[in-house]
Design a protein around this motif. Structure first.
Motif, PDB file in Angstrom:
ATOM      1  N   GLN A   1       0.848  -1.194   0.000  1.00 13.89           N
ATOM      2  CA  GLN A   1       0.000   0.000   0.000  1.00 13.89           C
ATOM      3  C   GLN A   1       0.878   1.236   0.000  1.00 13.89           C
ATOM      4  OE1 GLN A   1      -3.350   0.495   0.436  1.00 13.89           O
ATOM      5  NE2 GLN A   1      -4.134  -1.558   0.892  1.00 13.89           N
ATOM      6  N   CYS A   2       0.342   2.326  -0.561  1.00 16.18           N
ATOM      7  CA  CYS A   2       1.053   3.594  -0.443  1.00 16.18           C
ATOM      8  C   CYS A   2       0.933   4.072   1.000  1.00 16.18           C
ATOM      9  CB  CYS A   2       0.450   4.628  -1.380  1.00 16.18           C
ATOM     10  SG  CYS A   2       1.209   6.246  -1.185  1.00 16.18           S
ATOM     11  N   HIS A   3       2.039   4.602   1.529  1.00 15.26           N
ATOM     12  CA  HIS A   3       1.997   5.074   2.911  1.00 15.26           C
ATOM     13  C   HIS A   3       1.267   6.397   3.044  1.00 15.26           C
ATOM     14  CE1 HIS A   3       4.616   1.869   4.006  1.00 15.26           C
ATOM     15  NE2 HIS A   3       5.559   2.256   3.145  1.00 15.26           N
ATOM     16  N   HIS A   4       1.030   7.060   1.913  1.00 12.36           N
ATOM     17  CA  HIS A   4       0.443   8.404   1.981  1.00 12.36           C
ATOM     18  C   HIS A   4      -0.976   8.466   1.452  1.00 12.36           C
ATOM     19  CE1 HIS A   4       4.644   9.401   2.557  1.00 12.36           C
ATOM     20  NE2 HIS A   4       4.905   8.738   1.454  1.00 12.36           N
ATOM     21  N   CYS A   5      -1.407   7.396   0.777  1.00 12.67           N
ATOM     22  CA  CYS A   5      -2.728   7.417   0.144  1.00 12.67           C
ATOM     23  C   CYS A   5      -3.496   6.153   0.519  1.00 12.67           C
ATOM     24  CB  CYS A   5      -2.619   7.418  -1.383  1.00 12.67           C
ATOM     25  SG  CYS A   5      -1.606   8.724  -2.055  1.00 12.67           S
ATOM     26  N   ASP A   6      -4.817   6.213   0.348  1.00 15.40           N
ATOM     27  CA  ASP A   6      -5.613   4.999   0.444  1.00 15.40           C
ATOM     28  C   ASP A   6      -5.572   4.313  -0.916  1.00 15.40           C
ATOM     29  OD1 ASP A   6      -6.276   5.497   3.035  1.00 15.40           O
ATOM     30  OD2 ASP A   6      -8.146   6.523   2.550  1.00 15.40           O
TER      31      ASP A   6
ATOM     32  N   ARG B   1       5.346   2.111  -7.371  1.00 12.89           N
ATOM     33  CA  ARG B   1       4.986   3.530  -7.484  1.00 12.89           C
ATOM     34  C   ARG B   1       3.517   3.715  -7.151  1.00 12.89           C
ATOM     35  NH1 ARG B   1       8.736   5.260 -12.217  1.00 12.89           N
ATOM     36  NH2 ARG B   1       9.677   6.583 -10.643  1.00 12.89           N
ATOM     37  N   CYS B   2       3.246   4.843  -6.517  1.00 10.91           N
ATOM     38  CA  CYS B   2       1.851   5.210  -6.293  1.00 10.91           C
ATOM     39  C   CYS B   2       1.424   6.115  -7.442  1.00 10.91           C
ATOM     40  CB  CYS B   2       1.704   5.937  -4.968  1.00 10.91           C
ATOM     41  SG  CYS B   2       0.052   6.596  -4.742  1.00 10.91           S
ATOM     42  N   HIS B   3       0.316   5.796  -8.068  1.00 11.26           N
ATOM     43  CA  HIS B   3      -0.140   6.614  -9.196  1.00 11.26           C
ATOM     44  C   HIS B   3      -0.970   7.816  -8.738  1.00 11.26           C
ATOM     45  CE1 HIS B   3       0.497   3.341 -12.531  1.00 11.26           C
ATOM     46  NE2 HIS B   3       1.597   3.668 -11.874  1.00 11.26           N
ATOM     47  N   HIS B   4      -1.047   8.020  -7.443  1.00 12.25           N
ATOM     48  CA  HIS B   4      -1.853   9.138  -6.935  1.00 12.25           C
ATOM     49  C   HIS B   4      -1.021  10.188  -6.230  1.00 12.25           C
ATOM     50  CE1 HIS B   4      -5.298   6.691  -7.901  1.00 12.25           C
ATOM     51  NE2 HIS B   4      -4.634   5.687  -7.378  1.00 12.25           N
ATOM     52  N   CYS B   5       0.203   9.841  -5.851  1.00 11.64           N
ATOM     53  CA  CYS B   5       1.101  10.829  -5.266  1.00 11.64           C
ATOM     54  C   CYS B   5       2.482  10.524  -5.842  1.00 11.64           C
ATOM     55  CB  CYS B   5       1.098  10.759  -3.743  1.00 11.64           C
ATOM     56  SG  CYS B   5       1.906   9.306  -3.057  1.00 11.64           S
ATOM     57  N   GLU B   6       3.471  11.206  -5.384  1.00 11.57           N
ATOM     58  CA  GLU B   6       4.810  10.986  -5.926  1.00 11.57           C
ATOM     59  C   GLU B   6       5.489   9.775  -5.278  1.00 11.57           C
ATOM     60  OE1 GLU B   6       6.265  13.304  -8.407  1.00 11.57           O
ATOM     61  OE2 GLU B   6       4.089  13.449  -8.480  1.00 11.57           O
TER      62      GLU B   6
END
Ligand code: ADP
Ligand code: ZN
Ligand code: ZN
Length: 740
Positions: free
Chosen positions: A450-455, A468-473
Motif C-alpha cells: 500500500q502507499c503510505h500516503h494514500c488509500d 509507485r503510487c499513481h496518486h502521489c509521488e
C-alpha cells in the motif's frame, strides 16, 4: 492622488490598492491602462500584478498604502476583452481573479519578464566578400568553411555558427578583413513556414456530408456554435482545414484547441502541409521562451493559425475569426487543479464575446454538448460515413468467463492477433493501466503493498524495479521478498501495459511490440519516434493506454483488442459509463481507417450487460441517449448542475468540520431551500487520504445554473470567513468532471 487597483496572483478574491511607483512621470500616468503588468510588493515578496483600474481614492488609509515598484509594460498584455473574459471566468468558477489572470499569460510574463524583442544579430558577406570566388581562402581551412557557408546561405545567426562548428574568432577574423558584415534582422519566428512542402498540399474533394458541413458554417462576425459530429475517420479534420482556408481568405485568425501534446506532431504537420502561413503552437512541451514567442505572434496577428492545448484558450489574437475544438469531449480540456476551468466552455463564451463561429468536433460528443445540440442551442452537423471508402469497424464481444487466460489474453484473442500479424497487418492492444501490475501481494501472509500516503495500492513497475503510487509521488524499491514475513512467494495481481508487453513479446517473438504509455513517452519526441515505427507499416503490435485512443491515424491497424472492458461498467462515478463509451469508441476508431477493414474485439465477463451491448450494437448515439435519459431522471448534468467543494488537511477531522460549517451556515440562512438547491455531504472523498492529506467533499446540486451560483457564492463567503479557511486547503470545482 491616483491609486492603482491591482489583481495579484494570490488565492484571495479581492484586488489590492497601491500608490504610484515613486519614479513615474506625468506622461506615464496618462498612459496607465487596465491590463498593464505592475510589479508590486506583497508581504515579503515582489509579485507581478495586473492593473484593473486607476482610482481616485482607496478604502485603505493613505498611510497604509505602499507604492508599486514598477510599471512593466507600455502596452497592456491584456486586451479589454480578455480582461472581461477573465472576470467572467473568475466569477463563474468562483476563483480569485488575480490567479485567473496569472493563468492566462505565459510563464515568463507572469514572472515579470519583458516581451521578447524579435530582432536578432546576423552576419552576411560584404560587397568585398561577395567578390571572392568559390573555394577562396584555401590556406585558412576554417575561414574557407565559413566563407562557403555564407556563400550558400545569404546570412547566418549564432545558431548556424555553432552548428557548423565555426568559432567566433574565425568570424571576427573575416569581419576584420571587411569580408563579412553584421546586421540586425527580424528573427525567424518559430511559427513561420520552414519546409519546402509547407503549403503545397491541395484540399481534398469533399464528400457530400463534408460539403454540407462546410457550407453550413457561416464564417462571419457572428456567434454560432456548431457540433461537428462525425464518426472516427469521417474527415472532420479536412472540414476544419477548409474552414480555416475560408477564414484565411478574410485575413482572420483561427484558434484550434486539441487535447494532448502527443497529438501535436501529426496534427501540426498536416496543417503545415496545407497552409503557407505562420502557425503558432502553444503546449506544455515548449520552453518558456518558445511559448512567449508563440503568444506574441498570436497577439500581434503575425500567426494566422494558433494550435494549442487547454490553456491556449486564453491566447489573445488581434483578429480572431474562428475557434475549433477538436475532440471536445476530452477530459484534458478541464483543468483539474488550482483554477479548475473548462477550456471548451470558456472558448464558447469567448466566441460569443468576440462574435465568431466556434466548431466543437468529436466522434463521441460529451452528453452536455449533445444535449445542447438536441436543444438547438448548437447547430448539429453530421458525418456518418468514413471518408476515403474506409469501412466502419466490426465489433465482437469475447466472453471470457471461465476461459483459460494467458496473462490477460484469451486464446480466442491470441488467435485473432496471430491471424492479423501473419497477414502482414498491425494490431493495437488497449489496456488502460500503466505499469506491470496494479497489486503486489504476498502469497504466504497476505501482505499487500500500500502507499503510505494514500488509500491506494502501489503499482509494480518491474523494469524500473520500483513500486509507485499513481496518486502521489510516492515510490519505493521493489524488493524480492515480503517486508512482513520475508517470504519470496510474491504474487503480482492483474496486468498493466508493461506486463502485457512482456507477454506479447513472449507469445510473438518475431513481431515488434511497441508500448505507448506515459512511461515510454515521457521523453521529448519519444512518442514521435515510437509512432514512426508504426507508420512504416511493417507488422507490429502496439500496446498502450488511452494515449493510443486519441486522434492517431494508423492506416495499417486492422485489429483493436480491448483487454478489459468491465472496469468502466461498475464505476462509482456517474460519468463512468460516458467515459467508458467514449474511450471504447475512440480506441475502436483506430481500426481499419484506410483501405483495410477493421475489427474490434472486446474481452468481458459481462457479455449480456445492456450498456456494453448498446454500445457495440447501436454505437455511440443511442448509447449516449440512453445515458441522457438516466441523467434526466436523476437530475444530473446536463439536466442539473453541480459544484463540488473539496477540503483537505493533514488533520483528519478539519476538512469535514469546515464543510459542515459551510452547510449549516447556509442552511440557517434558508438559502438552499429558497433556491431549490440541494447539498450532499460532507462526505469523505472517494479516496479519503491522498499524498498524506485527509480529504472530504460537499456536493451542491441545482436544477438551474443561476441558483447553483447564488448558493455557491454564499457557501464561498461563509468559507472565506471561517477560522479554518487558512489552515486547510479547500477548492471549488464548478461543473466537475471528476468526482474524486
Ligand atoms: P477524423 O478527423 O474525422 O478522424 P480525418 O480528417 O483524419 O478524420 O480523415 C480520415 C482519413 O480520410 C484521412 O486519411 C483523410 O486524408 C481522409 N479523407 C478525409 N476526407 C476525405 C475526402 N473527402 N476524400 C478522400 N479522403 C479523405
Ligand atoms: Zn508475507
Ligand atoms: Zn500515494
Amino acid at each position: 492622488m491616483p491609486i492603482l487597483s491591482l489583481a495579484m496572483p494570490t488565492p484571495l478574491k479581492r484586488s489590492f490598492d497601491y500608490l504610484l511607483p515613486l519614479d513615474i512621470t506625468d506622461l506615464a500616468i496618462n498612459d496607465l491602462k487596465p491590463g498593464l503588468r505592475v510589479l508590486a510588493p506583497f508581504g515579503h515578496r515582489q509579485l507581478t500584478g495586473i492593473l484593473l483600474e486607476v482610482k481616485n481614492s482607496s478604502d485603505v488609509p493613505a498611510a497604509k498604502l505602499k507604492p508599486a515598484i514598477q510599471i512593466l509594460d507600455s502596452d497592456p498584455v491584456f486586451s479589454p476583452q480578455m480582461l472581461e473574459l477573465c472576470r467572467w471566468a473568475a466569477n463563474y468558477y468562483q476563483h480569485a481573479l488575480g490567479d485567473v489572470l496569472s493563468n492566462a499569460i505565459p510563464a515568463l510574463l507572469r514572472k515579470g519578464h519583458e516581451l521578447i524583442d524579435q530582432k536578432e544579430t546576423r552576419w552576411r558577406l560584404s560587397t568585398e566578400g561577395k567578390g571572392l570566388p568559390e573555394g577562396a581562402l584555401k590556406r585558412a581551412a576554417k575561414q574557407a568553411q565559413l566563407l562557403t557557408l555564407l556563400q550558400q546561405r545569404t546570412s547566418i545567426n549564432t545558431t548556424d555558427l555553432s552548428t557548423s562548428g565555426v568559432s567566433r574568432t574565425i568570424l571576427n577574423a573575416l569581419i576584420k578583413k571587411d569580408l563579412v558584415e553584421k546586421f540586425a534582422s527580424e528573427a525567424a519566428a518559430p511559427t513561420s513556414p520552414n519546409n519546402e512542402s509547407d503549403g503545397t498540399e491541395e484540399p481534398l474533394v469533399l464528400n457530400e456530408e463534408q460539403r454540407i458541413a462546410l457550407n453550413s458554417v457561416n464564417i462571419q462576425k457572428r456567434y454560432q456554435c456548431y457540433l461537428l459530429d462525425g464518426v472516427t475517420g469521417s474527415g472532420k479534420t479536412e472540414v476544419y482545414l477548409q474552414l480555416i482556408a475560408k477564414c484565411l481568405e478574410k485575413d482572420r485568425q483561427t484558434l484550434v484547441l486539441i487535447p494532448e501534446i502527443g497529438l501535436t506532431p501529426q496534427t501540426v504537420s498536416r496543417f503545415r502541409r496545407r497552409f503557407n502561413c505562420h502557425i503558432a503552437l502553444l503546449h506544455s512541451g515548449l520552453t518558456d521562451r518558445e511559448r512567449l514567442l508563440s503568444w506574441q505572434s498570436a497577439k500581434s496577428g503575425q500567426a494566422k493559425i494558433i494550435i494549442g492545448t487547454r490553456s491556449a484558450v486564453f491566447t489573445q489574437m488581434g483578429n480572431i475569426g474562428l475557434i475549433i475544438i477538436d475532440e471536445e469531449h476530452d477530459s484534458s480540456f478541464k483543468q483539474q487543479d488550482g483554477f479548475r476551468y473548462s477550456a471548451r466552455d470558456i472558448a464558447i463564451k469567448r466566441a460569443h464575446q468576440l462574435r465568431c463561429p466556434i466548431i466543437l468536433g468529436s466522434a463521441t460528443p460529451s452528453l452536455e454538448t449533445l444535449h445542447n445540440a438536441q436543444q438547438s442551442r448548437y447547430q448539429h452537423l453530421h458525418l456518418t460515413q468514413r471518408a476515403a471508402n474506409a469501412k466502419p469497424p466490426l465489433y465482437e464481444l469475447l466472453d471470457i468467463r471461465n476461459a483459460p487466460m494467458d496473462e490477460g489474453f484469451s486464446s480466442a484473442l491470441l488467435a485473432a492477433i496471430k491471424k492479423e500479424i501473419t497477414a502482414g497487418n498491425q494490431v493495437l492492444v488497449f489496456i488502460n493501466r500503466r505499469g506491470f501490475s496494479p497489486m503486489l501481494m504476498c502469497h504466504d501472509c497476505g501482505y499487500v503493498a500500500q502507499c503510505h500516503h494514500c488509500d491506494a495500492r502501489m503499482t509494480v513497475h518491474f523494469q524500473q524495479g520500483m513500486l509507485r503510487c499513481h496518486h502521489c509521488e510516492g515510490q519505493e524499491k521493489l524488493l524480492g521478498f515480503c517486508p512482513d514475513c520475508n517470504s519470496r512467494q510474491l504474487d503480482f495481481r492483474g496486468s498493466g501495459t508493461e506486463r502485457s508487453e512482456q507477454a506479447l513479446n513472449r507469445l510473438f517473438p518475431n513481431t515488434q511490440v511497441i508500448r505507448i504509455d506515459r512511461d515510454t513517452t515521457s521523453r521529448k519526441l519519444a512518442m514521435q519516434e515510437l509512432l514512426e515505427n508504426v507508420h512504416e507499416g511493417t507488422p507490429c503490435i502496439l500496446v498502450g493506454t488511452q494515449m493510443l485512443a486519441k486522434g492517431h491515424h494508423f492506416p495499417d491497424v486492422t485489429l483493436v483488442a480491448v483487454i478489459d472492458a468491465d472496469g468502466g461498467l461498475f464505476s462509482t462515478d456517474f460519468r463512468g459509463p460516458e467515459k467508458m463509451g467514449q474511450l471504447l469508441i475512440q480506441v475502436a476508431g483506430r481500426a481499419g481507417r484506410a483501405s483495410k477493414p477493421g475489427k474490434v474485439m472486446i474481452q468481458t465477463h459481462h457479455p449480456e450487460h445492456p450498456l456494453i451491448n448498446s454500445l457495440v450494437n447501436n454505437h455511440y448515439h443511442s448509447y449516449a441517449n440512453q445515458l441522457l435519459e438516466e441523467r434526466k431522471v436523476s437530475g444530473l448534468p446536463p439536466f442539473g448542475h453541480l459544484a463540488l467543494i473539496r477540503a483537505e488537511s493533514s488533520n483528519p477531522q478539519q476538512p469535514e468540520e469546515f464543510l459542515r460549517a459551510l452547510r449549516s451556515g447556509i442552511e440557517t440562512n434558508g438559502q438552499t431551500v429558497d433556491s431549490g438547491s440541494r447539498l450532499f455531504g460532507p462526505l469523505p472523498a472517494p479516496m479519503a487520504r491522498r499524498a498524506g492529506f485527509f480529504r472530504a467533499q460537499l456536493l451542491l446540486q441545482a436544477d438551474r445554473r443561476k441558483n447553483l451560483h447564488q448558493c455557491l457564492k454564499a457557501l464561498c463567503n461563509i468559507g472565506e470567513q471561517h477560522t479554518l479557511a487558512n489552515k486547510i486547503r479547500w477548492s471549488v470545482d464548478v461543473d466537475p468532471i471528476d468526482m474524486h
